[in-house]
Design an enzyme around this catalytic site. Structure first.
Site, short mmCIF file in Angstrom:
data_model
loop_
_atom_site.label_atom_id
_atom_site.label_comp_id
_atom_site.label_asym_id
_atom_site.label_seq_id
_atom_site.Cartn_x
_atom_site.Cartn_y
_atom_site.Cartn_z
CB SER A 130 39.07 26.71 46.93
OG SER A 130 39.33 28.07 46.78
CG ASP A 285 45.69 28.31 51.21
OD1 ASP A 285 45.71 29.40 50.60
OD2 ASP A 285 44.78 27.48 51.06
CG HIS A 314 44.34 27.88 47.42
ND1 HIS A 314 43.55 27.68 48.54
CD2 HIS A 314 43.49 27.93 46.36
CE1 HIS A 314 42.28 27.62 48.16
NE2 HIS A 314 42.22 27.76 46.86
#
Length: 338
Positions: A130, A285, A314
């Site tokens: 991320s 995601d 995600h």
């Protein structure tokens, strides 16, 4: 229990946006031992709101990041509550007055730790999830001579407009709580943080994850139990509203093209990456869809795109299920062994 950590003094740290964080510190921890020739170091930065111990799911005996083989450095992002942040910086840059920090700043601080404190001239690799992935890309752009390999997962080198819109909802959820009081609150704006958690809940996992009720595999008995127990619990677990907003600004303004010398051109910055790269987006995601990373990889001269299959969205990169963790670990083993 969270691991102990050390702090590296950054001194008067001038930021890309022009402010100077005086007496700034970078919090970090390490796993394994640095070898005699300082050639076995891997940098593994934290993510949005993450603390170093929340990276440990990808570190361990028999894994790619095995402390018996590598010296794994986990630096905490500026703004996360351990490194210099709104919650621990004295006036006048305290709370909502905390200055804007870019990914370029984050990585420059980490480079000081790696090069000046540990005396490391070349890393084995950089990896991260991320916002950690964004820092991974930034390392490769800022210090190409030092970074031969990268594996960013579930993240991007430039934040998309769709992602920016999502983050606006998170920002609004926090700041419209009356208790937020312009950031000069006496207690955490819990209702705003709970609202932000509910916004996040629709994005962190995919539609298919909810259709299949996979939260039950995580130990939650119902959808509401998951929303409260996992998501609200996540945002209320020692996380500070101003810290979240500071990191949110960093995320929204992510762009490797803003590295000095590229004039905002993220395609040119990506093309400058010489590191061997395996880029791992997750199939579903909602923040960083595979087509976004296919686009970014197309500009990188030595990069391969691999999509993490499955419905965990995600959080395929969050260490929440063994299948996705094994996929990421296998790719990292291959990269490090090559």
């Amino acid at each position: 229990m969270p691991r102990e950590y050390q702090t590296f003094p950054l001194g008067d740290f001038e930021l890309q946006q022009g402010a100077t964080l005086r007496g700034a510190v970078l919090a970090y921890t390490t796993y394994g031992a640095l070898n005699d020739d300082r050639s076995n170091a891997v940098v593994y930065p934290t993510w949005y709101s993450g603390r170093h111990w929340e990276n440990e799911w990808l570190i361990g005996e028999g894994m790619a990041l095995d402390p018996a083989r590598y010296f794994v450095i986990v630096p905490n992002m500026l703004g996360n509550g351990l490194s210099s942040s709104p919650s621990n910086t004295p006036p006048p840059y305290d709370g909502p007055s905390f200055p804007r920090v870019t990914f370029y700043d984050q990585v420059r601080a980490q480079h000081a730790l790696v090069a000046d404190h540990f005396g490391i001239e070349k890393l084995v690799a950089v990896t991260g999830w991320s916002m950690g992935a964004a820092q991974t890309f930034q390392w490769a752009v800022s210090y190409p001579e030092m970074v031969p390999k990268i594996l960013p997962f579930c993240g991007s080198a430039r934040t998309s407009e769709h992602n920016i819109v999502f983050l606006e909802a998170v920002k609004a959820a926090i700041t419209t709580d009356a208790a937020y009081s312009g950031g000069r609150y006496e207690r955490q704006p819990d209702q705003g943080l709970r609202a932000a958690a509910r916004v996040y809940a629709g994005w962190g996992f995919s539609q298919a994850f909810y259709w299949q009720q996979l939260y039950r595999e995580m130990g939650y008995s119902s959808l509401e139990d998951f929303l409260v127990g996992f998501w609200e619990g996540f945002f209320l677990d020692g996380r500070d509203a101003n810290n979240l907003l500071a990191m949110l600004w960093t995320w929204q303004n992510g762009n490797v093209g803003n590295t000095p010398g590229f004039g905002g051109d993220h395609e040119a910055a990506l093309a400058s990456i010489t590191a061997q790269a395996i880029v791992l987006p997750a199939e579903k995601d909602l923040y960083f869809p595979p087509e976004d990373e296919e686009y970014e990889v197309s500009f990188m001269p030595n990069a391969e795109l691999r999509v993490i299959p499955g419905v965990w969205g995600h959080f395929a990169g969050g260490g929440e299920n063994a299948t996705d963790t094994a996929f990421i670990d296998a790719a990292l083993k291959e990269l490090l062994a090559d």
